[in-house]
Design a protein around this motif. Structure first.
Motif, PDB file in Angstrom:
ATOM      1  N   THR A 134       0.834  -1.206   0.000  1.00  0.00           N
ATOM      2  CA  THR A 134       0.000   0.000   0.000  1.00  0.00           C
ATOM      3  C   THR A 134       0.864   1.249   0.000  1.00  0.00           C
ATOM      4  N   GLU A 135       0.284   2.358  -0.430  1.00  0.00           N
ATOM      5  CA  GLU A 135       0.917   3.666  -0.246  1.00  0.00           C
ATOM      6  C   GLU A 135       0.623   4.216   1.144  1.00  0.00           C
ATOM      7  N   LEU A 136      -0.484   3.787   1.729  1.00  0.00           N
ATOM      8  CA  LEU A 136      -0.954   4.319   3.004  1.00  0.00           C
ATOM      9  C   LEU A 136      -0.462   3.418   4.145  1.00  0.00           C
ATOM     10  N   VAL A 137       0.835   3.433   4.385  1.00  0.00           N
ATOM     11  CA  VAL A 137       1.476   2.446   5.256  1.00  0.00           C
ATOM     12  C   VAL A 137       1.053   2.589   6.717  1.00  0.00           C
ATOM     13  N   ARG A 138       1.141   3.784   7.267  1.00  0.00           N
ATOM     14  CA  ARG A 138       0.879   3.960   8.703  1.00  0.00           C
ATOM     15  C   ARG A 138      -0.589   3.717   9.048  1.00  0.00           C
ATOM     16  N   VAL A 139      -1.485   4.209   8.200  1.00  0.00           N
ATOM     17  CA  VAL A 139      -2.914   3.982   8.442  1.00  0.00           C
ATOM     18  C   VAL A 139      -3.232   2.489   8.351  1.00  0.00           C
ATOM     19  N   THR A 140      -2.650   1.819   7.366  1.00  0.00           N
ATOM     20  CA  THR A 140      -2.881   0.380   7.200  1.00  0.00           C
ATOM     21  C   THR A 140      -2.341  -0.398   8.394  1.00  0.00           C
ATOM     22  N   GLN A 141      -1.147  -0.019   8.857  1.00  0.00           N
ATOM     23  CA  GLN A 141      -0.578  -0.703  10.024  1.00  0.00           C
ATOM     24  C   GLN A 141      -1.475  -0.507  11.246  1.00  0.00           C
ATOM     25  N   GLY A 142      -1.987   0.708  11.411  1.00  0.00           N
ATOM     26  CA  GLY A 142      -2.888   0.971  12.524  1.00  0.00           C
ATOM     27  C   GLY A 142      -4.174   0.164  12.434  1.00  0.00           C
ATOM     28  N   TYR A 143      -4.668  -0.010  11.223  1.00  0.00           N
ATOM     29  CA  TYR A 143      -5.886  -0.800  11.008  1.00  0.00           C
ATOM     30  C   TYR A 143      -5.679  -2.244  11.471  1.00  0.00           C
ATOM     31  N   PHE A 144      -4.581  -2.852  11.070  1.00  0.00           N
ATOM     32  CA  PHE A 144      -4.327  -4.237  11.467  1.00  0.00           C
ATOM     33  C   PHE A 144      -3.962  -4.349  12.948  1.00  0.00           C
ATOM     34  N   ASP A 145      -3.312  -3.334  13.496  1.00  0.00           N
ATOM     35  CA  ASP A 145      -3.013  -3.345  14.930  1.00  0.00           C
ATOM     36  C   ASP A 145      -4.297  -3.356  15.749  1.00  0.00           C
ATOM     37  N   GLN A 146      -5.305  -2.591  15.299  1.00  0.00           N
ATOM     38  CA  GLN A 146      -6.591  -2.569  16.008  1.00  0.00           C
ATOM     39  C   GLN A 146      -7.271  -3.928  15.964  1.00  0.00           C
ATOM     40  N   LEU A 147      -7.032  -4.674  14.891  1.00  0.00           N
ATOM     41  CA  LEU A 147      -7.615  -6.015  14.755  1.00  0.00           C
ATOM     42  C   LEU A 147      -6.755  -7.084  15.430  1.00  0.00           C
ATOM     43  N   SER A 148      -5.579  -6.672  15.927  1.00  0.00           N
ATOM     44  CA  SER A 148      -4.608  -7.612  16.525  1.00  0.00           C
ATOM     45  C   SER A 148      -4.218  -8.699  15.529  1.00  0.00           C
ATOM     46  N   VAL A 149      -4.018  -8.280  14.281  1.00  0.00           N
ATOM     47  CA  VAL A 149      -3.594  -9.190  13.215  1.00  0.00           C
ATOM     48  C   VAL A 149      -2.192  -8.773  12.765  1.00  0.00           C
ATOM     49  N   PRO A 150      -1.163  -9.558  13.084  1.00  0.00           N
ATOM     50  CA  PRO A 150       0.200  -9.200  12.674  1.00  0.00           C
ATOM     51  C   PRO A 150       0.402  -9.410  11.171  1.00  0.00           C
ATOM     52  N   VAL A 151       0.834  -8.363  10.495  1.00  0.00           N
ATOM     53  CA  VAL A 151       1.109  -8.430   9.063  1.00  0.00           C
ATOM     54  C   VAL A 151       2.369  -7.630   8.763  1.00  0.00           C
ATOM     55  N   ASN A 152       2.912  -7.825   7.593  1.00  0.00           N
ATOM     56  CA  ASN A 152       4.045  -7.046   7.113  1.00  0.00           C
ATOM     57  C   ASN A 152       3.523  -6.047   6.085  1.00  0.00           C
ATOM     58  N   VAL A 153       3.493  -4.766   6.442  1.00  0.00           N
ATOM     59  CA  VAL A 153       2.982  -3.735   5.547  1.00  0.00           C
ATOM     60  C   VAL A 153       4.152  -3.129   4.781  1.00  0.00           C
ATOM     61  N   GLU A 154       4.107  -3.217   3.460  1.00  0.00           N
ATOM     62  CA  GLU A 154       5.173  -2.705   2.612  1.00  0.00           C
ATOM     63  C   GLU A 154       4.680  -1.507   1.809  1.00  0.00           C
ATOM     64  N   PHE A 155       5.544  -0.507   1.662  1.00  0.00           N
ATOM     65  CA  PHE A 155       5.199   0.656   0.852  1.00  0.00           C
ATOM     66  C   PHE A 155       5.202   0.290  -0.625  1.00  0.00           C
ATOM     67  N   SER A 156       4.191   0.765  -1.333  1.00  0.00           N
ATOM     68  CA  SER A 156       4.092   0.545  -2.775  1.00  0.00           C
ATOM     69  C   SER A 156       4.224   1.881  -3.496  1.00  0.00           C
ATOM     70  N   TRP A 157       5.061   1.912  -4.524  1.00  0.00           N
ATOM     71  CA  TRP A 157       5.282   3.139  -5.281  1.00  0.00           C
ATOM     72  C   TRP A 157       4.207   3.378  -6.336  1.00  0.00           C
TER      73      TRP A 157
END
Length: 295
Positions: free
Chosen positions: A126-149
């Motif tokens: 995703t381009e929206l890295v921090r928001v996406t990480q926060g979304y999965f943190d709220q769900l307690s789902v560990p993922v690897n969020v990578e920046f997309s150009w």
């Protein structure tokens, strides 16, 4: 004194310039210039990517700018905010429509992923890295969020397991055989300003006036004005046909048996409405375009 105003470069650029035009500001962009001209000597424009707009307004490089709630949230989550950022007005328009944009979580149609929790331990592009990480943190789902150009929708399943991408219609996602699992956030454009600019009386007034005119231009989108004459005895019949923004304006004419009606309606209703008005004996029907509506 001039107001330093950021215009979003990229997908929102053309629709933003068109909106400013309807609001009464003509913006001209040179083929290689990042400093558009505007027919208001009190404004100095600069083209900035929407993704960076909040940063430069917060840093004081710009007094105000237009960007999405998504990029405002992404910047605020960075913790690198120097000045306070205030939203002056919501401007609900996008590159293709006058509506909100959704950032959605999507995975390949033929994948095993059916819900966000199924993505535990996967890679999300995703381009929206921090928001996406926060979304999965709220769900307690560990993922690897990578920046997309960019071209994020083509990355699953080879370069990523799923994506978080902005969409207005969902057509690009469908074309790439991606299924939407959830909406991460909705976003629309906002006019934002920093606290130093807002503390200056002249700049605050200028910003608020721009906000008023931009919002008025959006309110007028898809609406037209109608003027018509009608006999007083048929007034109630005509009024029942008019789906007005508010109660229509009714004015007396030189002939006391007649009145003039002025109202605002949705443009898409006019093709059905005018024949009905004519059948109800309305005369002198005039449809006219609207540039602004101040509510």
């Amino acid at each position: 004194m001039k107001l330093r105003l950021g215009i979003p470069k990229g997908s929102l650029q053309e629709s933003t310039i068109q909106l400013f035009g309807r609001a009464g500001f003509n913006v001209y962009v040179g083929s290689r210039s990042y400093f558009p001209t505007i027919d208001d000597p009190e404004i100095e424009c600069m083209l900035i990517r929407a993704q960076e707009m909040a940063r430069y307004v917060c840093d004081g490089v710009l007094d105000a700018g237009l960007t999405g709630q998504d990029w405002i949230a992404e910047h605020q989550l960075s913790g690198k905010t120097k000045l306070s950022l205030s939203s002056i007005v919501d401007l609900v328009y996008a590159k293709q429509s006058f509506g909100k944009v959704r950032w959605v979580l999507a995975a390949p149609e033929d994948s095993k992923f059916k819900t966000p929790k199924d993505l535990k331990g996967t890679t999300i592009a995703t381009e929206l890295v921090r928001v996406t990480q926060g979304y999965f943190d709220q769900l307690s789902v560990p993922v690897n969020v990578e920046f997309s150009w960019g071209a994020t929708e083509v990355k699953p399943p080879v370069l990523a397991d799923a994506i978080v991408e902005a969409t207005e219609t969902g057509s690009t996602l469908k074309a790439n055989r991606l299924r939407i699992l959830d909406t991460v956030m909705e976003s629309n454009t906002q006019l934002v300003a920093n606290d130093i600019a807002l503390a200056d009386t002249w700049k605050r007034t200028k910003i608020e006036n721009i906000a008023l005119l931009l919002q008025a231009a959006i309110e007028a989108q898809g609406r037209v004005g109608l003027m018509l004459n009608v006999r007083r005895e048929e007034l109630d019949t005509i009024l029942n046909l008019l789906p007005a923004l508010q109660r229509p304006t009714i004015s007396p004419l030189s002939d006391s048996d007649w009145v003039a009606i002025n109202t605002i309606v949705e443009e898409r209703t006019v093709r059905d409405l005018i024949p009905k008005l004519r059948l109800a004996n309305a005369q002198g029907i005039v449809e006219y375009p609207l540039n602004k509506i101040v509510i």
